[in-house]
Design a protein around this motif. Structure first.
Motif, PDB file in Angstrom:
ATOM      1  N   PRO A 109       0.788  -1.235   0.000  1.00  0.00           N
ATOM      2  CA  PRO A 109       0.000   0.000   0.000  1.00  0.00           C
ATOM      3  C   PRO A 109       0.816   1.279   0.000  1.00  0.00           C
ATOM      4  CG  PRO A 109      -0.025  -1.011   2.173  1.00  0.00           C
ATOM      5  CD  PRO A 109       0.626  -1.997   1.250  1.00  0.00           C
ATOM      6  N   ASN A 110       2.078   1.196   0.380  1.00  0.00           N
ATOM      7  CA  ASN A 110       2.903   2.399   0.486  1.00  0.00           C
ATOM      8  C   ASN A 110       3.860   2.582  -0.681  1.00  0.00           C
ATOM      9  OD1 ASN A 110       1.780   3.076   3.050  1.00  0.00           O
ATOM     10  ND2 ASN A 110       3.106   1.520   3.983  1.00  0.00           N
ATOM     11  N   VAL A 111       3.729   1.738  -1.708  1.00  0.00           N
ATOM     12  CA  VAL A 111       4.602   1.826  -2.876  1.00  0.00           C
ATOM     13  C   VAL A 111       3.822   2.389  -4.057  1.00  0.00           C
ATOM     14  CG1 VAL A 111       6.047   0.551  -4.495  1.00  0.00           C
ATOM     15  CG2 VAL A 111       5.988  -0.120  -2.085  1.00  0.00           C
ATOM     16  N   PRO A 112       4.221   3.538  -4.584  1.00  0.00           N
ATOM     17  CA  PRO A 112       3.527   4.083  -5.756  1.00  0.00           C
ATOM     18  C   PRO A 112       3.624   3.116  -6.935  1.00  0.00           C
ATOM     19  CG  PRO A 112       4.916   5.763  -4.743  1.00  0.00           C
ATOM     20  CD  PRO A 112       5.272   4.454  -4.092  1.00  0.00           C
ATOM     21  N   LEU A 113       2.488   2.837  -7.558  1.00  0.00           N
ATOM     22  CA  LEU A 113       2.451   1.969  -8.721  1.00  0.00           C
ATOM     23  C   LEU A 113       2.513   2.802  -9.994  1.00  0.00           C
ATOM     24  CD1 LEU A 113      -0.316  -0.574  -7.608  1.00  0.00           C
ATOM     25  CD2 LEU A 113       2.171  -0.710  -7.265  1.00  0.00           C
ATOM     26  N   VAL A 114       3.005   2.165 -11.062  1.00  0.00           N
ATOM     27  CA  VAL A 114       3.207   2.850 -12.345  1.00  0.00           C
ATOM     28  C   VAL A 114       2.545   2.029 -13.444  1.00  0.00           C
ATOM     29  CG1 VAL A 114       4.909   3.720 -13.990  1.00  0.00           C
ATOM     30  CG2 VAL A 114       5.425   3.741 -11.528  1.00  0.00           C
ATOM     31  N   LEU A 115       1.865   2.714 -14.358  1.00  0.00           N
ATOM     32  CA  LEU A 115       1.342   2.053 -15.544  1.00  0.00           C
ATOM     33  C   LEU A 115       2.075   2.572 -16.770  1.00  0.00           C
ATOM     34  CD1 LEU A 115      -2.541   1.663 -15.260  1.00  0.00           C
ATOM     35  CD2 LEU A 115      -0.720   0.064 -14.673  1.00  0.00           C
ATOM     36  N   HIS A 116       2.818   1.678 -17.422  1.00  0.00           N
ATOM     37  CA  HIS A 116       3.382   1.987 -18.732  1.00  0.00           C
ATOM     38  C   HIS A 116       2.276   1.788 -19.768  1.00  0.00           C
ATOM     39  CE1 HIS A 116       7.913   1.752 -17.827  1.00  0.00           C
ATOM     40  NE2 HIS A 116       7.269   1.823 -16.675  1.00  0.00           N
ATOM     41  N   GLY A 117       2.452   2.395 -20.939  1.00  0.00           N
ATOM     42  CA  GLY A 117       1.430   2.256 -21.971  1.00  0.00           C
ATOM     43  C   GLY A 117       0.175   3.054 -21.678  1.00  0.00           C
ATOM     44  N   GLY A 118       0.350   4.234 -21.076  1.00  0.00           N
ATOM     45  CA  GLY A 118      -0.798   5.041 -20.690  1.00  0.00           C
ATOM     46  C   GLY A 118      -1.671   5.490 -21.841  1.00  0.00           C
ATOM     47  N   SER A 119      -1.095   5.603 -23.043  1.00  0.00           N
ATOM     48  CA  SER A 119      -1.896   6.044 -24.190  1.00  0.00           C
ATOM     49  C   SER A 119      -2.985   5.039 -24.548  1.00  0.00           C
ATOM     50  CB  SER A 119      -0.997   6.279 -25.409  1.00  0.00           C
ATOM     51  OG  SER A 119      -0.113   7.367 -25.188  1.00  0.00           O
ATOM     52  N   GLY A 120      -2.802   3.790 -24.147  1.00  0.00           N
ATOM     53  CA  GLY A 120      -3.796   2.769 -24.447  1.00  0.00           C
ATOM     54  C   GLY A 120      -4.949   2.722 -23.466  1.00  0.00           C
ATOM     55  N   ILE A 121      -4.886   3.545 -22.414  1.00  0.00           N
ATOM     56  CA  ILE A 121      -5.917   3.549 -21.377  1.00  0.00           C
ATOM     57  C   ILE A 121      -6.797   4.773 -21.565  1.00  0.00           C
ATOM     58  CG2 ILE A 121      -6.332   3.579 -18.883  1.00  0.00           C
ATOM     59  CD1 ILE A 121      -3.470   2.401 -18.586  1.00  0.00           C
ATOM     60  N   PRO A 122      -8.108   4.603 -21.682  1.00  0.00           N
ATOM     61  CA  PRO A 122      -8.990   5.762 -21.869  1.00  0.00           C
ATOM     62  C   PRO A 122      -8.760   6.828 -20.802  1.00  0.00           C
ATOM     63  CG  PRO A 122     -10.215   3.719 -22.124  1.00  0.00           C
ATOM     64  CD  PRO A 122      -8.855   3.336 -21.625  1.00  0.00           C
ATOM     65  N   ALA A 123      -8.857   8.085 -21.209  1.00  0.00           N
ATOM     66  CA  ALA A 123      -8.563   9.192 -20.293  1.00  0.00           C
ATOM     67  C   ALA A 123      -9.423   9.135 -19.040  1.00  0.00           C
ATOM     68  CB  ALA A 123      -8.751  10.526 -21.014  1.00  0.00           C
ATOM     69  N   ALA A 124     -10.695   8.788 -19.199  1.00  0.00           N
ATOM     70  CA  ALA A 124     -11.578   8.727 -18.027  1.00  0.00           C
ATOM     71  C   ALA A 124     -11.131   7.647 -17.058  1.00  0.00           C
ATOM     72  CB  ALA A 124     -13.016   8.476 -18.477  1.00  0.00           C
ATOM     73  N   GLN A 125     -10.627   6.524 -17.591  1.00  0.00           N
ATOM     74  CA  GLN A 125     -10.164   5.460 -16.706  1.00  0.00           C
ATOM     75  C   GLN A 125      -8.844   5.836 -16.049  1.00  0.00           C
ATOM     76  OE1 GLN A 125      -9.371   1.502 -18.354  1.00  0.00           O
ATOM     77  NE2 GLN A 125     -10.273   0.638 -16.505  1.00  0.00           N
ATOM     78  N   ARG A 126      -7.982   6.555 -16.772  1.00  0.00           N
ATOM     79  CA  ARG A 126      -6.748   7.035 -16.137  1.00  0.00           C
ATOM     80  C   ARG A 126      -7.088   7.905 -14.925  1.00  0.00           C
ATOM     81  NH1 ARG A 126      -3.681   8.402 -21.692  1.00  0.00           N
ATOM     82  NH2 ARG A 126      -4.339  10.535 -21.241  1.00  0.00           N
ATOM     83  N   GLN A 127      -8.049   8.783 -15.104  1.00  0.00           N
ATOM     84  CA  GLN A 127      -8.438   9.656 -13.996  1.00  0.00           C
ATOM     85  C   GLN A 127      -9.036   8.850 -12.846  1.00  0.00           C
ATOM     86  OE1 GLN A 127     -10.998  12.879 -15.149  1.00  0.00           O
ATOM     87  NE2 GLN A 127     -11.026  13.788 -13.123  1.00  0.00           N
ATOM     88  N   GLN A 128      -9.857   7.858 -13.169  1.00  0.00           N
ATOM     89  CA  GLN A 128     -10.453   7.022 -12.130  1.00  0.00           C
ATOM     90  C   GLN A 128      -9.383   6.263 -11.358  1.00  0.00           C
ATOM     91  OE1 GLN A 128     -12.751   3.737 -13.591  1.00  0.00           O
ATOM     92  NE2 GLN A 128     -13.529   3.153 -11.575  1.00  0.00           N
ATOM     93  N   LEU A 129      -8.428   5.690 -12.071  1.00  0.00           N
ATOM     94  CA  LEU A 129      -7.366   4.926 -11.420  1.00  0.00           C
ATOM     95  C   LEU A 129      -6.515   5.827 -10.531  1.00  0.00           C
ATOM     96  CD1 LEU A 129      -6.344   2.705 -14.453  1.00  0.00           C
ATOM     97  CD2 LEU A 129      -7.378   1.891 -12.321  1.00  0.00           C
ATOM     98  N   ALA A 130      -6.243   7.037 -11.001  1.00  0.00           N
ATOM     99  CA  ALA A 130      -5.470   7.974 -10.186  1.00  0.00           C
ATOM    100  C   ALA A 130      -6.228   8.335  -8.911  1.00  0.00           C
ATOM    101  CB  ALA A 130      -5.155   9.229 -10.994  1.00  0.00           C
TER     102      ALA A 130
END
Length: 277
Positions: free
Chosen positions: A196-217
């Protein structure tokens, strides 16, 4: 402001519902456009030099470029090596002034990935540099398939390596030209539950819809999204338009200057979405 590290810009995102954009740089014009976008929104930004960039422009040049932009910026700027192949490349980046390195041992057996990552974390931290690693393999659109991150391996990996950020494979892929990826939210939740204390990273962000990127953040501990393809597409469209507008123009600087505002606008959109503003 000044140069920053991942350790400085990512931890606040664990609790404030935002994420920081890791923007893939291929040249001066896009790097400058990204910083302008970040300044317009008063958000930190991560400038990333990946393998494609490094094949074209030497690391010392990229390091000097990133540091020059950071010195004049009004927001934190992270100078980040993306997909470092080995310890030597990571150390070279540090010697060139990078403040953050990503070591990619995701194709290795778990034990070897841990050993090599821990070695890099040790010498990078000694020099005040943050480290991102990858567990589970993030594949490529039209190429190698992704291998999802096993939540059962995450706690051991972060404990034994001491990484500052962890890139995970949860349905994302590099080089996607359309936002068609399906993120496995259950896998994301399982991963963050054990780290829970480790920031996670998603590579390939262009493939993720903008609304879902915002939701995940907003709803998860994904604190960094790597975004490149959609910005390269904005650059290409702007350059083609500039050439078409004046077919007789042969001045490289004049043509490339026409790409800065469109790329900056695309970067602003990406950064704004991750900040929830």
């Amino acid at each position: 402001m000044s140069l920053a590290t991942l350790q400085q810009v990512l931890p606040p995102c664990l609790t404030n519902g935002t994420a920081v954009a890791g923007l893939v740089v291929l040249g001066w014009e896009d790097a400058m456009a990204y910083v302008r976008a970040a300044e317009a929104l008063q958000r930190p930004v991560i400038l990333q030099a990946g393998p494609g960039c490094r094949a074209h422009t030497p690391l010392p040049v990229m390091g000097a470029m990133f540091r020059t932009l950071a010195a004049a910026a009004s927001v934190p700027v992270v100078a980040h090596l993306d997909h470092g192949e080995d310890a030597a490349v990571c150390q070279m980046a540090i010697d060139c002034g990078f403040t953050s390195v990503m070591y990619d041992g995701s194709a290795l057996p778990l034990a070897e990935n841990i050993t090599r990552t821990a070695e890099i974390v040790t010498f990078a931290h000694r020099q005040g540099v943050s480290v991102e690693a990858e567990l589970g393999y993030v594949g490529y659109y039209g190429g190698a398939h992704s291998l999802g991150t096993d939540p059962g391996e995450v706690a051991l990996f972060v404990r034994e390596t001491g990484v500052d950020a962890l890139a995970v494979s949860v349905g994302n892929s590099h080089l996607m030209i359309r936002p068609d990826a399906t993120v496995d939210l259950a896998r994301v939740r399982a991963i963050q539950a054990v780290a829970p204390n480790v920031p996670l990273v998603l590579h390939g962000g262009s493939g993720i819809p903008a609304a879902q990127r915002q939701q995940l953040a907003r709803e998860t501990t994904i604190c960094k999204f790597n975004i490149g393809t959609e910005l390269r597409m904005a650059f290409g469209a702007a350059l083609r338009a500039a050439i078409a507008q004046d077919p007789n123009c042969f001045d490289r600087n004049q043509l490339l200057r026409e790409t800065i505002d469109p790329v900056s606008a695309a970067a602003r959109t990406a950064i704004k979405g991750l900040a929830g503003i």
